[in-house]
Structures are given as structure tokens and as C-alpha cells.
Design a protein around this motif. Structure first.
Motif, PDB file in Angstrom:
ATOM      1  N   LEU A 286       0.248 -17.360  63.843  1.00  0.00           N
ATOM      2  CA  LEU A 286       0.209 -17.047  62.416  1.00  0.00           C
ATOM      3  C   LEU A 286      -0.426 -15.701  62.116  1.00  0.00           C
ATOM      4  O   LEU A 286      -0.570 -15.335  60.952  1.00  0.00           O
ATOM      5  CB  LEU A 286      -0.532 -18.154  61.662  1.00  0.00           C
ATOM      6  N   ASN A 287      -0.840 -14.991  63.165  1.00  0.00           N
ATOM      7  CA  ASN A 287      -1.449 -13.669  62.997  1.00  0.00           C
ATOM      8  C   ASN A 287      -2.647 -13.735  62.046  1.00  0.00           C
ATOM      9  O   ASN A 287      -2.772 -12.949  61.098  1.00  0.00           O
ATOM     10  CB  ASN A 287      -0.412 -12.667  62.475  1.00  0.00           C
TER      11      ASN A 287
ATOM     12  N   VAL B  51      -5.726 -12.718  50.469  1.00  0.00           N
ATOM     13  CA  VAL B  51      -5.952 -12.252  49.100  1.00  0.00           C
ATOM     14  C   VAL B  51      -7.388 -11.748  49.004  1.00  0.00           C
ATOM     15  O   VAL B  51      -8.340 -12.525  49.172  1.00  0.00           O
ATOM     16  CB  VAL B  51      -5.701 -13.368  48.070  1.00  0.00           C
ATOM     17  N   TYR B  52      -7.541 -10.474  48.760  1.00  0.00           N
ATOM     18  CA  TYR B  52      -8.867  -9.871  48.663  1.00  0.00           C
ATOM     19  C   TYR B  52      -9.272  -9.728  47.196  1.00  0.00           C
ATOM     20  O   TYR B  52      -8.434  -9.488  46.320  1.00  0.00           O
ATOM     21  CB  TYR B  52      -8.902  -8.509  49.341  1.00  0.00           C
TER      22      TYR B  52
ATOM     23  N   ASP C  88      -1.691  -0.469  46.784  1.00  0.00           N
ATOM     24  CA  ASP C  88      -0.396  -1.084  47.078  1.00  0.00           C
ATOM     25  C   ASP C  88       0.188  -0.515  48.368  1.00  0.00           C
ATOM     26  O   ASP C  88       0.785  -1.258  49.170  1.00  0.00           O
ATOM     27  CB  ASP C  88       0.574  -0.847  45.913  1.00  0.00           C
ATOM     28  N   GLU C  89       0.029   0.777  48.572  1.00  0.00           N
ATOM     29  CA  GLU C  89       0.512   1.390  49.817  1.00  0.00           C
ATOM     30  C   GLU C  89      -0.266   0.846  51.013  1.00  0.00           C
ATOM     31  O   GLU C  89       0.305   0.550  52.068  1.00  0.00           O
ATOM     32  CB  GLU C  89       0.365   2.914  49.742  1.00  0.00           C
TER      33      GLU C  89
ATOM     34  N   HIS D  21      -0.874  -5.622  55.154  1.00  0.00           N
ATOM     35  CA  HIS D  21      -0.313  -6.939  54.836  1.00  0.00           C
ATOM     36  C   HIS D  21      -1.373  -7.852  54.209  1.00  0.00           C
ATOM     37  O   HIS D  21      -1.952  -8.714  54.858  1.00  0.00           O
ATOM     38  CB  HIS D  21       0.274  -7.617  56.078  1.00  0.00           C
ATOM     39  N   PHE D  22      -1.611  -7.650  52.937  1.00  0.00           N
ATOM     40  CA  PHE D  22      -2.507  -8.523  52.184  1.00  0.00           C
ATOM     41  C   PHE D  22      -2.129  -8.453  50.714  1.00  0.00           C
ATOM     42  O   PHE D  22      -1.366  -7.580  50.285  1.00  0.00           O
ATOM     43  CB  PHE D  22      -3.974  -8.121  52.391  1.00  0.00           C
TER      44      PHE D  22
END
Length: 943
Positions: free
Chosen positions: A173-174, A437-438, A468-469, A475-476
């Protein structure tokens, strides 16, 4: 019938005789072995399994094996007591000549396990151990020579293999972070380093708090504060239930993932209202279930967990059978030397030629739960790599209303070292992953962060595009909200922080986003990524000076009373010139004969005088001057007056238009510090305020140091004289500025600062000191604001994270990647050059620019007014000539005939124009003025 009955009885008797004979043969051929069984006090499955093995062998004489077991209960904490107990038993067996063929060790880990390993290794006793540990974890067996490796064997129990499922799940699941909670059914001491070795996953391995629900809640809360949202619970069903019931409902949302792993085969129950977890439990291979059922029903192998009981049963039976095979095959030494504990000197371990490993791996006895996976080749060691294979069923377990309402199998994990998951439902597996989710806290400050209800997260700006970049690379997902006090973070006199920094310190935020400056004191308590923006300093913002434009600005050069005086002088001079020309005997109109030969014959009537005075003020000049001396003196006086007026007007007009376009008198911080007319201040609690406050404190400290040195009585007069100066040796620039800022009052928000700048006037000006990016954006979006001076105290902008956070390295790599792709430059261009909010401002006037049409356009209006008046005058002249005078052309002769007598004044009738008549002249319609060669007879001079 009787004969038949006797025959049957004979057969039964023969069967009984054969059975008795077979038992006697088996008893004669059975092997007796002695075993030392060393077990921990709470390892009931091992104790029960050995008892069942003994019973099983007794009830199955076909094995031809009789086992005498000496049990030793291991103390977990006191190695000395345990070693004494073992040595006493061992010494007694030597005296009785019943030395053990095998040490069957089921101690788990710690002191008990190390004591047993040390005892068997030192005395060279064949041992099969079920202790926990992979390669190198058994310290006493870490460096065994080749001969000892053949009879000191370890097979890892299932509870030591099951945690490896965590590694497989993390890899599949990384997962980037994990908290692994376990109870006393698992031993994880040796797993801290090896479990997730070479995997970039932050993880914490800790035992489940046993004190109570409140303690478990605090434990989970502490783990959550470490930025962990993936939880693994290893334990029995009761432990899993207690942990789940200690978790806040919010921790079962999409950004969290829960995995429960157990040795038991039951189902999880919990009082949770809504929870979905991944549940792994063991299951026996299909081909072994009948044997396991027989052992459970017939031999009462019912100790839980069932997996552990079956393992210890199969291991013990296999070990005993291996010793039997060695005895029967003659592989066991006949004259085996046994050394007493007291006789051991540290290096006198007896040499053994025993290959227990070979016979142990060759045992063909069927197992009851899973097959043994034993190392048979020399590519890797036996110990640390041998275990029992079994399967773990992977289930999606949904708990609703306190009970499990749905359980679906989505895959299987085969127990092993680094064994992958076999997934049957990929979609369900993805749903069990925790969305990363941070929590982001920010401060709204355009153009970095701006509110936008139409945006996906409710905000837009440079930093939103940047995060966003980064999220696309790392990947979050994230949740963003504003910090309550609107501060980035400052430390007060008590050492307490506020703003975003406090949120990061208190683990309430994962990321601090915005135009946040990197400061030394902040780096003590939080971490910063590499800068994402150039060095940004403090600069000055003031109201853009506006000079009121007017089409008739050239008229405002002189005051109204001056214009009135000039106009009065114009009319007075014109009237005076007309009077002088009319009454002077030397003027043209009174002395026509004298000036008859002059080319210019100008009669200065009132109209001509007004025209002369007007044109005298222009470069064209007034034309012919009066003939009389008095008139010329008046003209010369008017010329001198006009020259002075025009020169003064021209000079003042240039100065007036230039002064209105001068730059702001404040052009730098030094200019601002030297004046007192304009008030100035930074935002309260901003980095600019901190800068000025600290600079003032540093100046004060330097002053105190100089003062202490100069007033130090311990110095010699010569040394003190070197410190004595009339001028103040340390600048007090910032001290005075900080005092002026406090007196002016520090604005609480940027909006307040902009309002004060806009409300400032020439008498009460206000300058705002703040971050250059904020001020430049305000200038970009507002035409009435301007940046003054150069930047100072430049610092970079960076993203803030918790101290020691893994996000620092991940974000650093992402920012450097964006920098290499020139993506950061594109964001700057988007939010500064191509921003939709950019104001369309007129170009401000500069000293190098010419005079604008707004200030000089009135002269063109003067032309148009003059042309309009000329047109009106032309119409009037035409009307007057045609309709009011009605002139009549007559012949000269007719005029003489009609002329009255000289005594009547010799005046022609009104409307009569002298000329010639005739066909020639009628055709031409020429009107002729009379030409006189002499004065009329009736002319009388005035003087």
C-alpha cells in the motif's frame, strides 16, 4: 452352531494373542529418549502441546518412542535462578545416567531465552528452540561454528512470523507512516529495527497501554501527534477490541487506516458505531484440518491460540522423532561426553559430531496446521530462516452499531519472510488505504493566499498552486484553514509562541503555508524546507502623490488678483495710448501731411490701441509704434511691463509644472528616520516589527556595553581616555524609529495599514513598512499606492513543518524538482504579471516626461474660443455691412453736383460712396474710396 461358535472364539483368541505380541515387540523395539523441556511460565500453549505429544505417543505405539520429559519453568527476570535450576536438573541427570538427548526450548525471548542459549551452547547440548528472533537476534547463538550449527537449531514460532504481514502491507500500500501496537501475545523487542528495514516508512512500535481506556486514548493521541494515520494492532481479540473502543470517531475517517492482526481464529467485536478495518487472522491449510480436528477432539489440543498449540505440537513431535531416527540409525554417539556446569571453564565445550539438523529436516511426519519451511541448503543459515508456513486470511471488516455487520475476504497472505500479499479484490484493498491528508494552517496574504469560495479548497494564490504541485509529486491531500490569531508566529518574553509556529509545535498542524519568513528563532522549534521564493526584504509603502490636473493649469501660475491687475493695466495702457495719440500734435492722425510718404500709416484709435497692447505681449510684436513721443513712451513702458510679466510667467509655469511632478521626499529608510512629518509603522506581530524591535534592543545593548566600558573604574586613565569621545559612538537610528513607531501605533492588520496610508494627507502622512512582496502586490492592484526605497533585511520564504518531520525531505525534493522545471517562475508570472486583479493605472508623471495634455490642454481651448469669436464677428460684420449701411455707388461728377456748399460742411449724404459710373464700371461693381490730395476746405485743425 456350537462348532461354529467355537471357531469364532478361537479366531478372537488368536487376534488378542497377536495384538499382545505386537505390543511386546513394539515395547522391545521402542526407543527411550530423555528430554529437557524448558518453558516460560505463561507459555501455556507450549506446555499443553508437549503434554499432548506424550499422550499421543502413548496412544500410538506404532511410533516406537518413549519420551521422558524433565520440565523446567523459566523465570523471565532472574537469569541466575533459572541457570541454577537448569544446572541442578542437568547434574542430577548425569548422576542418574539419564542425560538428556535433547533440550526442547520454548522460551520466547529476553533473559530466559538467552540463559538457555548460553547453557546449551557452552555445554554442547543438542537443542531445538522455538524462541523469537531472526538471523543475528539470538545473541548467544550468533557466531556458532559449523559443528554447533548442526545441533543448535531454532524454528521461529508463528507469533514471530505474523508481524511480517505488517511489512507486506506497508510495501503493498506504499504506507509512509505507521504505528504498530501489540499486546503480550507478540514479542516485538527484536523487531524495532528489522521489521520495516530498508523501507522509507516512519514507524513507532509500542506495547498497548494496559492501565485503562483513558491511558489508551492518550497513547493513541500521542501517536497521532507524531503525524501518524496508519495503525496496526497486533494482539488477541480482546486487545484489538479495547484499542478500537479507545479511538476517537474522527480517527476512523478517510485519512486513517486501521489494521488488526491476530493469532486467533475468531471475529472482532467492538462497540464502535462506524468503523472499517483490515482484519488478518490465520487459517489452517485444507489438507491439515482433519488431523487438527482429531487432535482437538481426541487429544484435547484446545489451548488458544490454536495456531500456537498446533505449532508446538508439530515441533515437539518432529524433534522427538528426529532423535529417535538418530538413535535407531546409529548416528547418535555411543560414548557421548557430558560436562557439568561447574566443570565448564569457558573454552572446554565438548566436541560433538551430531547432525541433528539433517535428521530434523528429513522427518516425514504430517503436520496439523501448516508445513514447516526449513532451510536444507547451505545458502543461508538454518536459524532465523526456518519457520512453519500457514495462511492469513485478509478480510474487510465493517463494524456498525457495535457488531460486525459485514466481513469479506479480499486476499491471502502466506506466512513467510518478505512474503507478498495475494489480493483478490484490488478495489477493496485501495479503499482500506488511508488517504494521506495533511493539516495546513495559513495566513491570508495576497497573492500567496487568498479566499475564493469557488476554489476546491476555498483558497487560491501562489502558495495554493505551489502546494498542489508538491502534492502531485509527493501524493497527498490536505485540509487548509486559517490560524485564529492571523500570525505566522512570534515568541513573547515568556518564550511562548503564537500563530502557525504554535500550531506546529503543538502538533495541531502538519504544514505551515504562506509568505512565512525563515528566522533563526523559528528554526529552533520547527523545520523549514528549502526556500520556494527569492529573498524578500522589508520596504516602504506610501500613498502615491497626485497633482490635480487642469486644462487651464497655466492660468493658475498667477493668482487671480495678479491676472486682474494685468488686465486692468492692459485696458488702462490702451486707453492712455489712445488719448495721447488723439491729443498729441505729432501723432499721425493730427499730422497726416508730414507722414504722407511713410509706408506704414497707422491711426491709433481705441481699437488699434487695444490691438497694439495685446500683440505687444506676443512674439509677433505690436507692429508700428505711435509717431508721437508721448505715445512711444507709453508703448515702451508697456513693452517693459510685458517683458517682465512674460518672463516671470514663463519661469513660474515651468517651475509650477515641475514641482507638481517631483518624487516623494522620502526615498529611503534613512530619509524616513530623519523626518518627523510622516508617521510610519509595521504590522503588529510581523517579522518587520520584530526586526525593528530587535535592532533597537541591540543598539541599546551596545550603548550599555560602551557605557560600562567608559565608566569602568578598573581601567587605567589611559585606557579610559581611549573610550572618551564627544560624539555618541553607537547609532541610535533604530531606537528612535522604534520609539516613533510605538507612538504612531502599529496597525493590527494589513487592511488597517492600507487604510491609514490612504487616509494620510500632506500634513499627516503615514508610511507602512512590511514585506516587499505584499507591498508590491498592493501597488500592483491599487493605483494610489507606491513602493518607496530599496529592500532591506532580506529573508527567504519557505514552507514550515514540524521539527523532525519527514515532510521536510519530501518537500525539499519536490521544490527542487519544480525549480528545475522552471515551474516556480511560471507561478510568479501568473500571480504578478498576468494577475486578473492587476489594476489598469495611468502612467505616473516623471520628471523626464513632457507636460501632459491634461495640464496644457487649455491653450487649445483658447484657440478654439478665439476662432469661435472670430467666426461670430465675421457674421456680425457681414450682417452690418449688408443690412445696416446699404451703401450706394455714384459717379464723382454726380457727387460734386450733389455736394452741398462748403459752408454746410461739404459732407456727402449717408450711404453715398464716390466712384465712377458707366458700363465699364457697372460691370465690375467696384466700390471706390475717395483719394484726397489735400485737406477739404472745411477742415479745421484742433490746435
Amino acid at each position: 452352531m456350537i462348532v461354529k461358535w467355537l471357531n469364532n472364539l478361537k479366531y478372537l483368541w488368536l487376534l488378542q494373542v497377536v495384538a499382545i505380541h505386537l505390543k511386546e515387540v513394539a515395547a522391545q523395539t521402542s526407543q527411550n529418549i530423555n528430554v529437557f523441556f524448558i518453558n516460560e511460565v505463561d507459555n501455556e500453549p507450549a506446555t499443553k502441546a508437549v503434554d499432548v505429544v506424550l499422550t499421543y505417543l502413548k496412544k500410538n505405539p506404532s511410533y516406537g518412542l518413549s519420551v521422558q520429559v524433565e520440565s523446567i519453568e523459566a523465570n523471565k527476570t532472574d537469569a541466575k535462578i533459572l541457570l541454577e535450576a537448569i544446572c541442578n536438573k542437568y547434574a542430577a541427570s548425569i548422576e542418574k545416567k539419564q542425560t538428556p538427548h535433547l533440550i526442547f526450548d520454548t522460551t520466547k525471548s529476553g533473559v530466559a531465552s538467552e540463559t538457555v542459549k548460553s547453557f546449551t551452547q557452552a555445554l554442547g547440548l543438542p537443542t531445538i528452540s522455538a524462541s523469537y528472533g531472526q538471523e543475528g537476534d539470538l545473541r548467544q547463538w550468533r557466531d556458532l561454528d559449523e559443528s554447533k550449527q548442526k545441533y543448535l537449531l531454532q524454528v521461529m514460532p508463528p507469533a514471530d512470523i505474523i508481524p511480517e504481514a505488517v511489512r507486506s502491507i506497508v510495501k503493498r500500500l506504499n504506507i509512509t507512516n505507521a504505528a504498530i501496537l501489540y499486546d503480550d501475545t507478540f514479542v516485538m523487542d527484536h523487531k524495532y529495527k528489522s521489521l520495516l528495514q530498508n523501507i522509507q516508512t516512519r514507524h513507532v512500535i509500542t506495547a498497548i497501554a494496559k492501565d485503562g481506556k483513558r491511558e489508551r486514548e492518550e497513547q493513541i493521541e500521542k501517536l497521532r501527534n507524531l503525524d501518524i494515520n496508519n495503525f496496526f494492532v497486533l494482539g488477541n481479540l480482546q486487545s484489538i477490541r479495547m484499542v478500537l473502543e479507545s479511538v476517537k470517531p474522527a480517527y476512523f475517517e478517510r485519512n486513517f487506516a486501521w489494521h488488526a492482526i491476530t493469532q486467533s481464529e475468531g471475529e472482532v467485536s467492538s462497540q464502535r458505531d462506524n468503523a472499517t478495518i483490515m482484519f488478518l487472522k490465520p487459517m489452517a491449510y485444507t489438507q491439515y484440518r482433519d488431523r487438527l480436528g482429531l487432535l482437538r477432539t481426541t487429544f484435547n489440543l484446545n489451548e488458544e491460540p490454536q495456531l500456537a498449540s498446533a505449532f508446538y505440537f508439530d515441533l515437539a513431535l518432529r524433534s522427538f522423532l528426529a532423535i529417535k531416527e538418530m538413535l535407531m540409525s546409529g548416528a547418535w554417539p555411543k560414548d557421548m561426553e557430558y560436562l557439568n556446569c561447574d566443570d565448564f571453564q569457558g573454552g572446554n565445550t565438548p566436541e560433538r559430531n551430531i547432525d541433528l539438523r539433517q535428521y530434523f529436516t528429513q522427518v516425514s511426519e504430517p503436520t496439523s496446521y501448516g508445513a514447516f519451511d526449513l532451510v536444507t541448503q547451505g545458502t543461508k543459515p538454518f536459524n532465523g530462516f526456518s519457520y512453519m508456513k500457514f495462511e492469513m486470511d485478509i478480510n474487510v471488516l465493517q463494524i456498525r452499531g457495535g457488531s460486525s455487520v459485514n466481513s469479506k475476504s479480499i486476499g491471502v497472505w502466506t506466512a513467510g519472510l518478505d512474503s507478498p500479499l495475494i489480493v483478490k479484490d484490488e478495489e477493496q484493498m485501495k479503499n482500506l488505504t488511508a488517504d494521506t491528508v495533511y493539516r495546513i494552517y495559513t495566513v491570508v496574504q495576497a497573492p500567496f493566499i487568498m479566499r475564493d469560495e469557488t476554489a476546491p479548497k476555498g483558497y487560491k494564490g501562489y502558495c495554493i498552486d505551489l502546494i498542489d504541485e508538491i502534492a502531485a509529486i509527493v501524493h497527498f491531500d490536505y485540509e487548509i484553514q486559517e490560524v485564529e490569531d492571523g500570525k505566522f508566529g512570534n515568541m513573547d518574553d515568556k518564550g511562548e509562541w503564537n500563530g502557525i509556529v504554535k500550531k506546529l509545535i503543538d502538533k495541531q498542524a502538519d504544514i505551515g503555508l504562506g509568505s512565512m519568513s525563515v528566522m533563526a528563532e523559528r528554526e529552533i522549534v520547527i523545520d523549514f524546507t528549502v526556500p520556494y521564493y527569492d529573498l524578500v526584504g522589508i520596504t516602504i509603502m506610501m500613498q502615491r502623490p497626485t497633482s490635480p490636473s487642469s486644462l487651464f493649469k497655466f492660468l493658475t501660475v498667477l493668482e487671480t488678483n495678479v491676472w486682474l491687475c494685468i488686465l486692468a493695466a492692459y485696458f488702462f495702457t490702451s486707453f492712455l495710448m489712445w488719448i495721447f495719440d488723439r491729443w498729441s500734435p505729432y501723432s499721425y492722425q493730427n499730422n497726416r501731411e508730414k507722414y504722407k510718404d511713410d509706408e506704414e500709416k497707422r491711426e491709433f484709435n481705441l481699437k488699434e490701441c487695444l490691438w497694439f497692447c495685446m500683440t505687444s505681449l506676443t512674439p509677433q510684436g505690436g507692429g508700428e509704434a505711435p509717431k508721437n513721443l508721448s505715445g512711444r513712451l507709453v508703448a515702451a513702458t508697456w513693452w517693459l511691463f510685458g517683458f517682465i510679466i512674460i518672463a516671470s510667467y514663463t519661469a513660474n509655469l515651468a517651475a509650477f509644472l515641475t514641482v507638481s511632478r517631483l518624487d516623494t521626499p522620502v526615498e529611503s529608510l534613512d530619509d524616513l528616520a530623519k523626518q518627523y512629518k510622516i508617521l510610519y509603522a509595521p504590522l503588529n506581530g510581523s517579522s518587520a516589527m520584530t526586526y525593528f524591535e530587535r535592532m533597537a534592543n541591540i543598539e541599546q545593548m551596545f550603548y550599555e556595553i560602551w557605557k560600562d566600558l567608559s565608566l569602568n573604574d578598573s581601567l587605567t586613565p589611559l585606557e579610559r581616555s581611549k573610550l572618551a569621545v564627544w560624539d555618541y559612538p553607537v547609532s541610535d537610528k533604530y531606537t528612535k524609529m522604534w520609539q516613533a513607531m510605538q507612538e504612531a501605533g502599529l496597525p493590527a492588520t494589513l487592511e488597517d495599514a492600507v487604510k491609514r496610508v490612504r487616509n494620510s494627507s500632506t500634513a499627516t502622512g503615514f508610511a507602512f513598512l512590511g514585506d516587499a512582496t505584499d507591498i508590491r502586490y498592493l501597488q500592483l492592484t491599487n493605483c494610489d499606492l507606491q513602493v518607496v526605497g530599496e529592500e532591506f533585511s532580506r529573508k527567504p520564504y519557505a514552507i514550515a513543518v514540524q521539527q523532525g518531520s519527514h515532510l521536510k525531505d519530501q518537500f525539499n525534493n519536490a521544490i527542487l524538482t519544480l525549480l528545475n522545471k522552471r515551474q516556480l517562475e511560471k507561478l510568479k508570472e501568473k500571480w504578478w504579471k498576468n494577475d486578473e486583479a492587476q489594476a489598469k493605472c495611468e502612467k505616473p508623471e516623471d520628471q523626464s516626461d513632457g507636460i501632459s495634455i491634461q495640464n496644457i490642454g487649455g491653450v487649445f481651448i483658447v484657440i478654439f474660443v478665439g476662432i469661435g469669436m472670430a467666426c461670430i464677428t465675421l457674421v456680425f460684420e457681414y450682417w452690418w455691412y449688408k443690412y445696416r449701411k446699404n451703401p450706394r455707388v455714384i459717379d464723382v461728377a454726380e457727387a460734386n453736383a450733389d455736394r452741398p456748399n462748403a459752408k454746410d460742411g461739404g459732407k456727402l449724404a449717408d450711404g453715398v460712396i464716390l466712384g465712377h459710373t458707366g458700363e465699364k464700371f457697372e460691370k465690375s461693381n467696384a466700390a471706390l474710396r475717395p483719394r484726397f490730395t489735400q485737406y477739404p476746405a472745411t477742415f479745421k485743425p484742433r490746435f
